[in-house]
Design an enzyme around this catalytic site. Structure first.
Site, mmCIF file in Angstrom:
data_model
loop_
_atom_site.group_PDB
_atom_site.id
_atom_site.type_symbol
_atom_site.label_atom_id
_atom_site.label_comp_id
_atom_site.label_asym_id
_atom_site.label_seq_id
_atom_site.Cartn_x
_atom_site.Cartn_y
_atom_site.Cartn_z
ATOM 1 N N GLU A 26 0.882 -1.171 0.000
ATOM 2 C CA GLU A 26 0.000 0.000 0.000
ATOM 3 C C GLU A 26 0.912 1.211 0.000
ATOM 4 O O GLU A 26 1.621 1.458 0.973
ATOM 5 C CB GLU A 26 -0.920 -0.027 1.225
ATOM 6 C CG GLU A 26 -2.002 1.033 1.184
ATOM 7 C CD GLU A 26 -1.575 2.310 1.898
ATOM 8 O OE1 GLU A 26 -1.334 3.304 1.175
ATOM 9 O OE2 GLU A 26 -1.473 2.316 3.118
ATOM 10 N N CYS A 60 -1.979 8.856 3.286
ATOM 11 C CA CYS A 60 -1.814 8.366 1.915
ATOM 12 C C CYS A 60 -3.075 8.534 1.086
ATOM 13 O O CYS A 60 -3.008 8.658 -0.138
ATOM 14 C CB CYS A 60 -1.359 6.910 1.921
ATOM 15 S SG CYS A 60 -2.410 5.810 2.889
#
Length: 256
Positions: A26, A60
């Site tokens: 990720e 993020c």
């Protein structure tokens, strides 16, 4: 599953390659907030600010590109100016603080460099800028910074800043909005704000991102989470997250 920057993710894949190890990553994001023409402008502005103010933009999935119809751009910018003061920067121990400091001096310098890049471009500085907020000279605090007149290809609209910086980009129609939204190397998250069910659904389904939030949609930890393109491979959470740790075996021909 590893959460990291793109550079770290590349290194992990390189280290895993000689032994053909399976990896799940990720990585970064440059998530779009597509604002529809029929939106509540004050609501959309506050959602956009909260995306860069929360955790000082060090998220993020932060929506750092507000993609706004030309027809409501000026009203949207005025709403941004009105609501910025509702997200005060300050000491995290102060209960009135919404936005704290950057995690390190290195990251503060990175954010400052990106802000200066925006100032040096043809973009218009709406709020914030380089340096520390008044009264916060000690600590790695950055100003909540908003640029408009940003081109989709500009550096501040393409690269992950990981700080409290918002780029406002305008569009003429939904096809252009979707093209702009999908026009980065990332595809981790996306946001759509508006009222028309048909347009909300059309944009949400057209965004090349692993997780799309429509208006006040809440995170579902039983649903898969992960990114497209250079935002990573694999998924966390739910059944898909469990499957990242499993390998499938097929057996045929056993006697009954």
């Amino acid at each position: 599953m590893t959460t990291a920057s793109g550079k770290v993710g590349t290194k992990i894949m390189e280290n895993a390659a000689p032994d053909i190890k399976k990896v799940a990553l990720e990585l970064g994001g440059k998530s779009p907030i597509v604002v529809l023409e029929d939106t509540d402008i004050d609501y959309a502005a506050k959602k956009a600010i909260s995306n860069i103010a929360g955790n000082t933009g060090q998220v993020c999935t932060a929506g750092t590109r507000a993609i706004v119809p030309e027809s409501i751009h000026d009203d949207f910018i005025e709403a941004i100016k009105r609501h910025l003061s509702e997200f005060p920067v300050g000491d995290p121990k102060d209960e009135s603080t919404f936005t704290g400091p950057q995690v390190s001096k290195k990251q503060w310098n990175t954010v400052q460099d990106y802000i200066q890049t925006g100032i040096d471009s043809d973009a218009t500085l709406v709020a914030g800028g380089t340096g520390k907020p008044e009264g916060l000279e000690t600590g790695y605090y950055s100003k909540l910074t908003v640029f408009t007149d940003v081109k989709p290809e500009d550096k501040i609209a393409q690269e992950e800043i990981f700080g409290p910086v918002l780029s406002v980009i305008t569009y003429k129609d939904l096809d252009e909005a979707i093209e702009i939204a999908n026009g980065t190397i990332y595809g981790l998250a996306g946001y759509v704000i508006g009222n028309s069910p048909d347009n909300l659904a059309h944009v949400a389904r057209s965004l090349r991102s692993g997780r799309i939030t429509v208006n006040d949609g809440k995170s579902d930890f039983t649903a898969p989470f992960g990114g497209y393109k250079q935002s990573g491979i694999g998924r966390e959470w739910g059944d898909y997250g469990i499957e990242e740790f499993l390998e499938v075996k097929t057996i045929t021909g056993l006697p009954s």
